[in-house]
Design a protein around this motif. Structure first.
Motif, PDB file in Angstrom:
ATOM      1  N   ARG A  49       4.639 -10.803   1.637  1.00  0.00           N
ATOM      2  CA  ARG A  49       4.787 -12.012   2.456  1.00  0.00           C
ATOM      3  C   ARG A  49       4.955 -13.211   1.539  1.00  0.00           C
ATOM      4  O   ARG A  49       4.539 -13.180   0.378  1.00  0.00           O
ATOM      5  N   GLU A  50       5.524 -14.281   2.051  1.00  0.00           N
ATOM      6  CA  GLU A  50       5.772 -15.497   1.257  1.00  0.00           C
ATOM      7  C   GLU A  50       4.515 -16.010   0.556  1.00  0.00           C
ATOM      8  O   GLU A  50       4.575 -16.484  -0.549  1.00  0.00           O
ATOM      9  N   GLY A  51       3.360 -15.921   1.209  1.00  0.00           N
ATOM     10  CA  GLY A  51       2.113 -16.429   0.638  1.00  0.00           C
ATOM     11  C   GLY A  51       1.524 -15.561  -0.453  1.00  0.00           C
ATOM     12  O   GLY A  51       0.526 -15.912  -1.070  1.00  0.00           O
ATOM     13  N   GLY A  52       2.117 -14.373  -0.699  1.00  0.00           N
ATOM     14  CA  GLY A  52       1.625 -13.499  -1.748  1.00  0.00           C
ATOM     15  C   GLY A  52       0.866 -12.292  -1.233  1.00  0.00           C
ATOM     16  O   GLY A  52       0.631 -11.348  -1.980  1.00  0.00           O
ATOM     17  N   ASP A  53       0.456 -12.292   0.042  1.00  0.00           N
ATOM     18  CA  ASP A  53      -0.190 -11.113   0.613  1.00  0.00           C
ATOM     19  C   ASP A  53       0.836  -9.992   0.698  1.00  0.00           C
ATOM     20  O   ASP A  53       2.038 -10.231   0.755  1.00  0.00           O
ATOM     21  N   TYR A  54       0.326  -8.749   0.755  1.00  0.00           N
ATOM     22  CA  TYR A  54       1.244  -7.625   0.879  1.00  0.00           C
ATOM     23  C   TYR A  54       0.593  -6.474   1.623  1.00  0.00           C
ATOM     24  O   TYR A  54      -0.622  -6.406   1.759  1.00  0.00           O
ATOM     25  N   GLU A  55       1.441  -5.578   2.105  1.00  0.00           N
ATOM     26  CA  GLU A  55       1.012  -4.378   2.813  1.00  0.00           C
ATOM     27  C   GLU A  55       1.724  -3.185   2.194  1.00  0.00           C
ATOM     28  O   GLU A  55       2.908  -3.271   1.853  1.00  0.00           O
ATOM     29  N   VAL A  56       1.005  -2.073   2.049  1.00  0.00           N
ATOM     30  CA  VAL A  56       1.589  -0.865   1.469  1.00  0.00           C
ATOM     31  C   VAL A  56       1.891   0.136   2.579  1.00  0.00           C
ATOM     32  O   VAL A  56       1.032   0.436   3.405  1.00  0.00           O
ATOM     33  N   LEU A  57       3.120   0.631   2.594  1.00  0.00           N
ATOM     34  CA  LEU A  57       3.554   1.681   3.514  1.00  0.00           C
ATOM     35  C   LEU A  57       3.831   2.907   2.678  1.00  0.00           C
ATOM     36  O   LEU A  57       4.618   2.851   1.732  1.00  0.00           O
ATOM     37  N   ARG A  58       3.215   4.018   3.034  1.00  0.00           N
ATOM     38  CA  ARG A  58       3.395   5.241   2.251  1.00  0.00           C
ATOM     39  C   ARG A  58       4.336   6.212   2.961  1.00  0.00           C
ATOM     40  O   ARG A  58       4.489   6.167   4.166  1.00  0.00           O
ATOM     41  N   ALA A  59       4.877   7.138   2.170  1.00  0.00           N
ATOM     42  CA  ALA A  59       5.720   8.195   2.719  1.00  0.00           C
ATOM     43  C   ALA A  59       4.863   9.109   3.572  1.00  0.00           C
ATOM     44  O   ALA A  59       3.673   9.288   3.298  1.00  0.00           O
ATOM     45  N   PRO A  60       5.456   9.717   4.595  1.00  0.00           N
ATOM     46  CA  PRO A  60       4.700  10.700   5.355  1.00  0.00           C
ATOM     47  C   PRO A  60       4.400  11.906   4.469  1.00  0.00           C
ATOM     48  O   PRO A  60       5.145  12.173   3.521  1.00  0.00           O
ATOM     49  N   PRO A  61       3.322  12.620   4.745  1.00  0.00           N
ATOM     50  CA  PRO A  61       3.002  13.802   3.923  1.00  0.00           C
ATOM     51  C   PRO A  61       4.139  14.811   3.962  1.00  0.00           C
ATOM     52  O   PRO A  61       4.753  15.023   5.013  1.00  0.00           O
ATOM     53  N   SER A  62       4.392  15.403   2.821  1.00  0.00           N
ATOM     54  CA  SER A  62       5.451  16.395   2.709  1.00  0.00           C
ATOM     55  C   SER A  62       4.964  17.729   3.254  1.00  0.00           C
ATOM     56  O   SER A  62       3.833  18.131   3.043  1.00  0.00           O
ATOM     57  N   ALA A  63       5.824  18.441   3.933  1.00  0.00           N
ATOM     58  CA  ALA A  63       5.472  19.753   4.468  1.00  0.00           C
ATOM     59  C   ALA A  63       5.247  20.758   3.352  1.00  0.00           C
ATOM     60  O   ALA A  63       4.516  21.724   3.521  1.00  0.00           O
ATOM     61  N   THR A  64       5.852  20.529   2.175  1.00  0.00           N
ATOM     62  CA  THR A  64       5.694  21.459   1.059  1.00  0.00           C
ATOM     63  C   THR A  64       4.525  21.093   0.167  1.00  0.00           C
ATOM     64  O   THR A  64       4.245  21.799  -0.785  1.00  0.00           O
ATOM     65  N   ALA A  65       3.823  19.995   0.463  1.00  0.00           N
ATOM     66  CA  ALA A  65       2.724  19.550  -0.398  1.00  0.00           C
ATOM     67  C   ALA A  65       1.423  20.302  -0.127  1.00  0.00           C
ATOM     68  O   ALA A  65       0.460  20.144  -0.833  1.00  0.00           O
TER      69      ALA A  65
END
Length: 105
Positions: A88-104
């Motif tokens: 975000r412009e103010g410096g805050d942020y959010e982390v979005l992760r990949a969905p779990p892999s079926a082969t993991a």
């Protein structure tokens, strides 16, 4: 408007440095290293420019573009593990992760 045309590269460097990573490289892509982990970090303004290779990748984009980028990565299903940081412009942020892999399992 800066958030539309300029990738958040300085914000990306600051986030990874604050998390204790050693940041190396210039431009809109750099390496972030900590202990055994090496992450290739790419700052983006859109979702059409994601690379095809890598092992661990993190994409940093403006928060209003993060959901679109996540949809793009899910659709293209790259071979690497990925995460997205929406800044975000103010410096805050959010982390979005990949969905779990079926082969993991």
């Amino acid at each position: 408007m800066a958030t539309v045309s300029t990738p958040p590269i300085e914000q990306a460097r600051t986030i990874f440095s604050d998390l204790g990573y050693t940041v190396t490289g210039d431009g809109e892509e750099f390496r972030a290293e900590r202990k055994w982990r090496v992450v290739r970090v790419t700052a983006l303004t859109d979702s059409e420019t994601t690379p095809d290779d890598g092992e661990l990748r993190c994409f940093v984009t403006w928060s209003d573009r993060a959901s679109e980028l996540r949809r793009h990565l899910r659709r293209t299903d790259p071979e690497y593990e990925w995460a997205i940081i929406g800044v975000r412009e103010g410096g805050d942020y959010e982390v979005l992760r990949a969905p779990p892999s079926a082969t993991a399992a």
